[in-house]
Design an enzyme around this catalytic site. Structure first.
Site, mmCIF file in Angstrom:
data_model
loop_
_atom_site.group_PDB
_atom_site.id
_atom_site.type_symbol
_atom_site.label_atom_id
_atom_site.label_comp_id
_atom_site.label_asym_id
_atom_site.label_seq_id
_atom_site.Cartn_x
_atom_site.Cartn_y
_atom_site.Cartn_z
ATOM 1 N N ASP A 36 1.139 -1.106 -0.215
ATOM 2 C CA ASP A 36 0.284 0.340 0.327
ATOM 3 C C ASP A 36 0.908 1.049 -0.025
ATOM 4 O O ASP A 36 2.120 1.300 0.027
ATOM 5 C CB ASP A 36 -0.869 -0.424 0.862
ATOM 6 C CG ASP A 36 -2.203 0.758 0.788
ATOM 7 O OD1 ASP A 36 -3.130 -0.378 0.678
ATOM 8 O OD2 ASP A 36 -2.309 1.874 0.937
ATOM 9 N N TYR A 142 -14.278 8.054 -12.477
ATOM 10 C CA TYR A 142 -14.060 6.484 -11.664
ATOM 11 C C TYR A 142 -14.673 5.162 -13.609
ATOM 12 O O TYR A 142 -14.295 4.443 -13.491
ATOM 13 C CB TYR A 142 -14.882 6.091 -10.085
ATOM 14 C CG TYR A 142 -14.780 4.843 -10.159
ATOM 15 C CD1 TYR A 142 -13.427 3.748 -9.689
ATOM 16 C CD2 TYR A 142 -16.164 3.804 -9.862
ATOM 17 C CE1 TYR A 142 -13.715 2.853 -9.126
ATOM 18 C CE2 TYR A 142 -15.941 2.794 -9.575
ATOM 19 C CZ TYR A 142 -14.399 2.224 -9.167
ATOM 20 O OH TYR A 142 -14.663 0.829 -8.754
HETATM 21 N N1 SER Z 1 -18.369 0.606 -4.409
HETATM 22 C C1 SER Z 1 -17.825 1.659 -5.799
HETATM 23 C C2 SER Z 1 -18.453 2.928 -5.912
HETATM 24 O O1 SER Z 1 -19.699 3.146 -5.228
HETATM 25 C C3 SER Z 1 -18.181 0.619 -6.688
HETATM 26 O O2 SER Z 1 -17.203 -0.378 -7.776
HETATM 27 O O3 SER Z 1 -17.867 4.006 -6.025
#
Ligand code: SER
Length: 314
Positions: A36, A142
């Site tokens: 990490d 993301y």
């Molecule tokens: N659990 C994740 C998020 O909420 C989804 O990949 O970003």
């Protein structure tokens, strides 16, 4: 017998802290190297490494000095924190993946695991029982990074025969480790607050259905796809995997049957828009038929298990 030696990058996170022990149970603690960006107390019993996943040189040195043969690359900024730091999210989520895939391409490691997410889907995706192959227009950095990463994984596989395997995780719910920076995190926090304060204020609306999975099932799915014969892993982007789907109100109702005083209220914030862009439920036919995926927890079993294990803490 030649034993694999496994590096888990981002091992201090929600998945990593559980995965390292599951791997150690099979491969031995001496053959699992958690890594990490900072020292993590949970790494005791292991020989660990500390480096930034963006540092290709440090990664290379760790791989060669430990004789690493497999990498689980879990380091990432998730959906909610990614929106607040978009440039860092893109850089970390993409560049670190290249570093790992290049090590595999150059023959330094044999196998790679890299997680994708339901965040690869977007508002134009069919919301219910979202299929493996469908419209994908993710709305978060993301999600964009995970979608692009999936295509890079498939490209490295097709072009250089890199053995990379991946799952599109739904929201993951476990009692051993805290989540960090996700839109589905409410479904973990709710159990802690139910035990601590008998009250929880949810950052999503009551009727926001999302796909979810118990962490034990997520770890099992991860191990299953990594142990499957290469010929069974026919999808080298990432597999849909599903277990359950529920709304905050449905989860709260089940918790109330176990903690009658529990009350929930709602104060949706910026994460509502992210949740609204994601599927409500997932079709995982391919994972089931290609390598035998089957979840073991439903939502009721999940609630019982979470409360049973968290209760002694409060
Ligand atoms: N659990 C994740 C998020 O909420 C989804 O990949 O970003």
């Amino acid at each position: 017998m030649i034993t694999d030696k496994i590096l888990v990058i981002g091992a201090g996170g929600q998945i990593g802290l559980e995965l390292i022990h599951a791997l150690a149970a099979d491969y031995g603690y001496e053959n699992v190297v958690p890594a990490d960006i900072r020292d993590v107390p949970g790494f005791k019993n292991f020989t660990s490494a500390t480096f930034n996943a963006l540092d290709a040189k440090a990664l290379f040195e760790t791989v060669t000095s430990h004789g690493i043969t497999q990498i689980y690359h879990l380091a990432a900024l998730l959906s909610a924190t990614g929106e607040q730091q978009p440039e860092l999210a893109w850089k970390l989520n993409m560049e670190s993946l290249f570093h790992v895939l290049n090590l595999a391409k150059e023959g330094h490691i044999k196998k790679v695991y890299w997680p994708s997410s339901i965040a690869v889907f977007g508002p134009t995706t069919p919301r219910h029982l979202t299929p493996q192959y469908t419209v994908m227009e993710p709305s978060t950095i993301y999600g964009i990074s995970k979608q692009a990463g999936e295509r890079w994984c498939a490209w490295y596989h097709n072009k250089f025969n890199v053995d990379v395997r991946s799952l599109r995780y739904p929201g993951l719910i476990g009692w051993k480790t805290p989540p960090g920076g996700g839109t589905t995190d409410y479904a973990v926090h709710i159990f802690h607050e139910a035990l601590k304060h008998k009250q929880y204020t949810c950052f999503l609306k009551s009727d926001t259905a999302l796909p979810m999975m118990h962490m034990d099932d997520a770890i099992r799915a991860t191990r299953m796809i990594m142990e499957a014969p290469a010929s069974s892993v026919k999808i080298r982007g990432s597999y849909n995997v599903s277990a359950m789907s529920f709304t905050p109100a449905e989860l709260a109702n089940i918790i109330t049957t176990l903690i009658p005083e529990f009350e929930i209220s709602y104060a949706p914030d910026f994460r509502q828009a992210i949740a609204d862009s994601w599927p409500a439920s997932i079709d995982d036919t391919e994972a089931r038929s290609h390598w035998g995926w089957k979840p073991s927890f439903d939502v009721k079993g999940l609630c019982q298990d979470m409360l049973k294990h968290l209760k002694p803490n409060y």
